[in-house]
Design a protein around this motif. Structure first.
Motif, PDB file in Angstrom:
ATOM      1  N   UNK A 130     -57.899 -16.672 -40.739  1.00 30.82           N
ATOM      2  CA  UNK A 130     -57.402 -17.283 -41.880  1.00 30.82           C
ATOM      3  C   UNK A 130     -56.433 -16.487 -42.503  1.00 30.82           C
ATOM      4  N   UNK A 131     -55.234 -17.277 -42.637  1.00 33.43           N
ATOM      5  CA  UNK A 131     -53.954 -16.659 -43.338  1.00 33.43           C
ATOM      6  C   UNK A 131     -54.051 -17.258 -44.455  1.00 33.43           C
ATOM      7  N   UNK A 132     -53.650 -16.121 -45.424  1.00 33.68           N
ATOM      8  CA  UNK A 132     -53.502 -16.429 -47.022  1.00 33.68           C
ATOM      9  C   UNK A 132     -52.704 -15.184 -47.703  1.00 33.68           C
ATOM     10  N   UNK A 133     -52.447 -15.809 -48.931  1.00 34.35           N
ATOM     11  CA  UNK A 133     -51.646 -14.851 -49.748  1.00 34.35           C
ATOM     12  C   UNK A 133     -52.552 -14.377 -50.928  1.00 34.35           C
ATOM     13  N   UNK A 134     -52.079 -13.382 -51.940  1.00 33.06           N
ATOM     14  CA  UNK A 134     -52.765 -13.172 -53.024  1.00 33.06           C
ATOM     15  C   UNK A 134     -52.891 -14.405 -54.125  1.00 33.06           C
ATOM     16  N   UNK A 135     -52.044 -15.272 -53.995  1.00 31.33           N
ATOM     17  CA  UNK A 135     -52.002 -16.358 -54.922  1.00 31.33           C
ATOM     18  C   UNK A 135     -53.246 -17.525 -54.630  1.00 31.33           C
TER      19      UNK A 135
ATOM     20  N   UNK B 294     -42.275  -9.411 -48.795  1.00 35.66           N
ATOM     21  CA  UNK B 294     -42.684 -10.690 -48.153  1.00 35.66           C
ATOM     22  C   UNK B 294     -43.673 -10.250 -47.319  1.00 35.66           C
ATOM     23  N   UNK B 295     -45.100 -10.547 -47.783  1.00 30.84           N
ATOM     24  CA  UNK B 295     -46.008 -10.250 -47.002  1.00 30.84           C
ATOM     25  C   UNK B 295     -47.190 -11.370 -47.153  1.00 30.84           C
ATOM     26  N   UNK B 296     -48.264 -11.288 -46.044  1.00 33.59           N
ATOM     27  CA  UNK B 296     -49.409 -12.217 -46.130  1.00 33.59           C
ATOM     28  C   UNK B 296     -50.350 -11.397 -45.713  1.00 33.59           C
ATOM     29  N   UNK B 297     -51.782 -11.993 -45.729  1.00 35.38           N
ATOM     30  CA  UNK B 297     -52.961 -11.454 -45.188  1.00 35.38           C
ATOM     31  C   UNK B 297     -53.682 -12.440 -44.181  1.00 35.38           C
ATOM     32  N   UNK B 298     -54.132 -11.805 -43.327  1.00 35.89           N
ATOM     33  CA  UNK B 298     -54.979 -12.553 -42.170  1.00 35.89           C
ATOM     34  C   UNK B 298     -56.388 -11.922 -42.347  1.00 35.89           C
ATOM     35  N   UNK B 299     -57.368 -12.642 -42.111  1.00 37.01           N
ATOM     36  CA  UNK B 299     -58.908 -12.290 -42.034  1.00 37.01           C
ATOM     37  C   UNK B 299     -59.042 -13.056 -40.400  1.00 37.01           C
ATOM     38  N   UNK B 300     -59.790 -12.008 -39.537  1.00 34.05           N
ATOM     39  CA  UNK B 300     -60.133 -12.670 -38.275  1.00 34.05           C
ATOM     40  C   UNK B 300     -61.725 -12.429 -38.447  1.00 34.05           C
ATOM     41  N   UNK B 301     -62.597 -13.434 -38.389  1.00 33.28           N
ATOM     42  CA  UNK B 301     -63.820 -13.293 -38.245  1.00 33.28           C
ATOM     43  C   UNK B 301     -64.377 -13.372 -36.901  1.00 33.28           C
ATOM     44  N   UNK B 302     -64.852 -12.032 -36.521  1.00 30.90           N
ATOM     45  CA  UNK B 302     -64.928 -11.666 -35.040  1.00 30.90           C
ATOM     46  C   UNK B 302     -66.067 -12.606 -34.266  1.00 30.90           C
ATOM     47  N   UNK B 303     -65.959 -13.044 -33.302  1.00 37.39           N
ATOM     48  CA  UNK B 303     -67.124 -13.937 -32.596  1.00 37.39           C
ATOM     49  C   UNK B 303     -67.400 -13.290 -31.230  1.00 37.39           C
ATOM     50  N   UNK B 304     -68.449 -12.312 -31.783  1.00 35.93           N
ATOM     51  CA  UNK B 304     -68.879 -11.471 -30.632  1.00 35.93           C
ATOM     52  C   UNK B 304     -68.171  -9.960 -30.543  1.00 35.93           C
ATOM     53  N   UNK B 305     -67.149  -9.779 -31.436  1.00 32.12           N
ATOM     54  CA  UNK B 305     -66.535  -8.696 -31.501  1.00 32.12           C
ATOM     55  C   UNK B 305     -66.211  -8.344 -32.930  1.00 32.12           C
ATOM     56  N   UNK B 306     -66.064  -7.296 -33.344  1.00 29.14           N
ATOM     57  CA  UNK B 306     -65.528  -6.694 -34.801  1.00 29.14           C
ATOM     58  C   UNK B 306     -64.593  -7.616 -35.447  1.00 29.14           C
ATOM     59  N   UNK B 307     -64.548  -7.912 -36.541  1.00 28.34           N
ATOM     60  CA  UNK B 307     -63.756  -8.515 -37.459  1.00 28.34           C
ATOM     61  C   UNK B 307     -62.590  -7.739 -37.981  1.00 28.34           C
ATOM     62  N   UNK B 308     -61.619  -8.331 -38.106  1.00 29.29           N
ATOM     63  CA  UNK B 308     -60.415  -7.611 -38.665  1.00 29.29           C
ATOM     64  C   UNK B 308     -59.724  -8.111 -39.925  1.00 29.29           C
ATOM     65  N   UNK B 309     -59.157  -7.289 -40.716  1.00 34.40           N
ATOM     66  CA  UNK B 309     -58.397  -7.671 -42.011  1.00 34.40           C
ATOM     67  C   UNK B 309     -57.210  -7.252 -41.862  1.00 34.40           C
ATOM     68  N   UNK B 310     -56.024  -7.759 -42.134  1.00 30.66           N
ATOM     69  CA  UNK B 310     -54.805  -7.314 -41.990  1.00 30.66           C
ATOM     70  C   UNK B 310     -53.967  -7.820 -43.117  1.00 30.66           C
TER      71      UNK B 310
END
Length: 149
Positions: free
Chosen positions: A44-49, A71-87
């Motif tokens: 999931x790619x998103x911003x603070x808005x 200029x920045x954005x956030x990403x959340x990768x929901x792990x499917x069998x491995x840990x999730x990451x937030x960036x």
């Protein structure tokens, strides 16, 4: 037409509302389960808005990271069998020293054994602590601070 006694009518009404409640609860739980499982393995790619994604997906440590570019954005990768990451990903970054200082202020130390790729950061003596990484590409000037959950 047959008259129904008052206690029987009350029992019928309670039964009707009970069945309606159970069916409604089942539908809500099914929808929530479907919603959770449908996003497994997706990023999931998103911003603070985007308030819903920002407040539901962004970990506090990522939300409080210093903003090294405008200029920045956030990403959340929901792990499917491995840990999730937030960036948090920064565009046109020239320096990541503020991100390093931020991780140091939280008690993290850089893993000096890794000589290539992203910098790995761990909290010494706390094996259950989250792991952070800083990745910087000088060609594209993109900097990423990631947290492995």
């Amino acid at each position: 037409m047959r008259n129904i006694s008052q206690p029987a009518a009350l029992m019928f009404s309670v039964l009707k509302w009970g069945i309606l409640f159970v069916v409604s609860l089942g539908l809500v739980l099914f929808f929530l389960l479907w919603l959770m499982l449908s996003s497994l393995g997706e990023t999931t790619v998103y911003t603070e808005q985007n308030l819903w994604d920002y407040h539901s997906l962004t970990q506090d440590a990522i939300a409080q990271a210093p903003r090294i570019t405008a200029n920045y954005h956030f990403e959340f990768h929901n792990g499917d069998g491995y840990p999730s990451t937030n960036s948090i990903i920064f565009e046109n970054a020239r320096n990541v020293e503020a991100l390093r200082d931020y991780l140091k202020s939280m008690g993290y130390q850089r893993d000096q054994s890794l000589t290539y790729g992203a910098e790995e950061w761990h909290r010494p003596g706390v094996p259950e602590a989250n792991t952070f990484s800083i990745d910087y590409d000088p060609k594209t000037r993109q900097a990423t601070l990631s947290m492995t959950l």
